[in-house]
Design a protein around this motif. Structure first.
Motif, PDB file in Angstrom:
ATOM      1  N   ALA A  97       0.843  -1.202   0.000  1.00 27.35           N
ATOM      2  CA  ALA A  97       0.000   0.000   0.000  1.00 27.35           C
ATOM      3  C   ALA A  97       0.878   1.253   0.000  1.00 27.35           C
ATOM      4  CB  ALA A  97      -0.925  -0.007   1.215  1.00 27.35           C
ATOM      5  N   ARG A  98       0.798   2.024  -1.069  1.00 26.00           N
ATOM      6  CA  ARG A  98       1.664   3.195  -1.205  1.00 26.00           C
ATOM      7  C   ARG A  98       1.312   4.298  -0.218  1.00 26.00           C
ATOM      8  NH1 ARG A  98       2.465   5.722  -6.685  1.00 26.00           N
ATOM      9  NH2 ARG A  98       4.343   6.421  -5.647  1.00 26.00           N
ATOM     10  N   PHE A  99       0.056   4.344   0.220  1.00 27.33           N
ATOM     11  CA  PHE A  99      -0.373   5.428   1.095  1.00 27.33           C
ATOM     12  C   PHE A  99       0.032   5.207   2.546  1.00 27.33           C
ATOM     13  CE2 PHE A  99      -3.835   2.423   0.333  1.00 27.33           C
ATOM     14  CZ  PHE A  99      -4.089   1.975   1.600  1.00 27.33           C
ATOM     15  N   ILE A 100       0.593   4.034   2.865  1.00 23.93           N
ATOM     16  CA  ILE A 100       1.097   3.778   4.219  1.00 23.93           C
ATOM     17  C   ILE A 100       2.596   4.057   4.219  1.00 23.93           C
ATOM     18  CG2 ILE A 100       1.321   2.093   6.080  1.00 23.93           C
ATOM     19  CD1 ILE A 100      -1.032   0.585   4.933  1.00 23.93           C
ATOM     20  N   SER A 101       3.039   4.998   5.024  1.00 26.74           N
ATOM     21  CA  SER A 101       4.451   5.367   5.049  1.00 26.74           C
ATOM     22  C   SER A 101       5.309   4.186   5.471  1.00 26.74           C
ATOM     23  CB  SER A 101       4.675   6.540   6.005  1.00 26.74           C
ATOM     24  OG  SER A 101       4.449   6.128   7.349  1.00 26.74           O
ATOM     25  N   GLN A 102       6.609   4.265   5.181  1.00 26.88           N
ATOM     26  CA  GLN A 102       7.490   3.159   5.501  1.00 26.88           C
ATOM     27  C   GLN A 102       7.574   2.923   7.007  1.00 26.88           C
ATOM     28  OE1 GLN A 102       8.949   1.039   3.123  1.00 26.88           O
ATOM     29  NE2 GLN A 102       9.100  -0.133   5.013  1.00 26.88           N
ATOM     30  N   SER A 103       7.606   4.005   7.783  1.00 28.42           N
ATOM     31  CA  SER A 103       7.689   3.840   9.238  1.00 28.42           C
ATOM     32  C   SER A 103       6.424   3.182   9.784  1.00 28.42           C
ATOM     33  CB  SER A 103       7.922   5.195   9.921  1.00 28.42           C
ATOM     34  OG  SER A 103       6.849   6.082   9.651  1.00 28.42           O
ATOM     35  N   TRP A 188     -10.859   0.740  -3.082  1.00 24.51           N
ATOM     36  CA  TRP A 188      -9.402   0.585  -3.139  1.00 24.51           C
ATOM     37  C   TRP A 188      -9.076  -0.016  -4.493  1.00 24.51           C
ATOM     38  CZ3 TRP A 188      -6.094  -2.505   0.969  1.00 24.51           C
ATOM     39  CH2 TRP A 188      -4.749  -2.273   0.743  1.00 24.51           C
ATOM     40  N   TYR A 189      -8.399   0.778  -5.337  1.00 25.01           N
ATOM     41  CA  TYR A 189      -8.120   0.348  -6.709  1.00 25.01           C
ATOM     42  C   TYR A 189      -6.663   0.625  -7.029  1.00 25.01           C
ATOM     43  CZ  TYR A 189      -8.277   0.282 -11.830  1.00 25.01           C
ATOM     44  OH  TYR A 189      -8.025   0.019 -13.151  1.00 25.01           O
ATOM     45  N   GLN A 190      -5.946  -0.431  -7.424  1.00 25.42           N
ATOM     46  CA  GLN A 190      -4.538  -0.318  -7.809  1.00 25.42           C
ATOM     47  C   GLN A 190      -3.726   0.501  -6.806  1.00 25.42           C
ATOM     48  OE1 GLN A 190      -4.221   0.938 -11.932  1.00 25.42           O
ATOM     49  NE2 GLN A 190      -4.792  -1.088 -12.663  1.00 25.42           N
ATOM     50  N   GLU A 191      -3.819   0.076  -5.534  1.00 28.61           N
ATOM     51  CA  GLU A 191      -3.018   0.614  -4.436  1.00 28.61           C
ATOM     52  C   GLU A 191      -3.419   2.025  -3.989  1.00 28.61           C
ATOM     53  OE1 GLU A 191       1.176   0.097  -4.929  1.00 28.61           O
ATOM     54  OE2 GLU A 191       0.944  -1.807  -5.977  1.00 28.61           O
TER      55      GLU A 191
END
Length: 326
Positions: A97-103, A188-191
């Motif tokens: 999921a791109r919208f969840i930051s790495q931390s 939720w579509y393509q991340e």
């Protein structure tokens, strides 16, 4: 003391035992002393193990024979919350999921691995490799929750909306004025998360990227659902979340794209073999630039047949290539 003793045994088995690595009574005893500073007799531990095997227990205690000593029993708690593949699915979804930051990704994965025993947690140590960068978005989780609550309560929402420019600056649309919409659903579509909504005073349904929204607020204005609107059907007719005019669409493809088409439209899609190495697809969908660019992905192996509007859009877009590579 008895309750504390039982909880300690449950925690010990939940953390340190598994089907692959069960614990003997003496190993349980050692762990209880080491981690909980509880010095229990064999009889006390057997009493708690017997309870965990009874019908009164919410836990499922399994027993077996020690491979090193066939006279000795071993014990483990069956994980009734999540199986390893279920935790893997959740971890991979969080990782991609791109919208969840790495931390935040790291924190969530750590928590997910804590939902099982140590042995299984180690088996989950290899994480999914994601190929696209993550973007940390302020208040994103709160915005998604606000939208869900507004949809459930049948309340309108308002928010600011914007996009990045070439200088990587986030610029608000409408000079920062708020959009006020009727929220129909979250997809939720393509991340990416999208809000499917109708702007106040307009009939056209529009898709908004939630990661591009800010200052999301639920208002006191109520709305009444349209009984004739099917959200799932509407979303299935979109291409890359582009809005447009709904129409009957006919497209022709080379046979090697059959799996691409089935992946996109499902096995129930209306497909006809043209017996010339190509097949015909007929669907109801939204004519938009999203559809045009999806068709252009396949080059000359895909062709729009109707409606005329779609064919004209294809010609116009193809014409933009003329002289681009000279």
């Amino acid at each position: 003391m008895v309750r504390k003793r039982l909880l300690a045994v449950i925690n010990c088995l939940s953390t340190h035992s598994s089907k692959e690595q069960p614990l003997s009574l003496q190993e349980i005893k050692s762990q209880l002393m080491h981690e909980y500073d509880l010095e229990l007799s064999d009889k006390m531990i057997r009493t708690e193990l017997k309870f965990l095997q009874s019908s009164a227990s919410l836990y499922k205690l399994e027993t077996g024979t020690n491979n090193k000593n066939y006279k000795e029993k071993v014990y483990y708690l069956e994980n009734t919350s999540f199986q390893i593949h279920e935790l893997r699915y959740l971890m991979d979804a969080v990782s991609s999921a791109r919208f969840i930051s790495q931390s935040e990704t790291n924190q969530l994965i750590y928590k997910l691995r804590g939902l099982t025993d140590e042995f299984t947690s180690k088996r989950l140590a290899n994480e999914l490799i994601h190929t696209e960068g993550k973007i940390g978005i302020m208040h994103f989780a709160d915005n998604v929750q606000t939208l869900h609550e507004a949809i459930k309560a049948k309340k309108c929402v308002k928010f600011q909306y914007g996009r990045y420019n070439v200088d990587k600056e986030f610029i608000l649309s409408r000079e920062g004025d708020f959009y006020k919409v009727i929220p129909l659903g979250v997809v939720w579509y393509q991340e990416y998360y999208y809000l499917i909504a109708k702007e106040e005073g307009k009939e056209k349904i529009i898709q908004y990227r939630i990661d591009r929204m800010s200052s999301v607020m639920k208002t006191e204005d109520s709305w009444v659902p349209n009984p004739g609107f099917d959200l799932e059907k509407y979303v299935s007719q979109l291409f890359h979340m582009y809005s447009g005019e709904q129409s009957g669409i006919a497209m022709e493809f080379d046979n090697h794209l059959i799996n691409v088409v089935i992946d996109r439209f499902g096995l129930d899609a209306k497909i006809k073999n043209l017996e010339n190495g190509r097949f015909l697809l007929e669907v109801d969908g939204v004519v938009s630039m999203g559809l045009v660019r999806w068709l252009l992905t396949w080059g000359a192996d895909a062709k729009a047949l109707r409606p005329t509007k779609l064919v004209d859009m294809m010609k116009k877009e193809i014409g933009r290539y003329d002289g681009l590579y000279t």
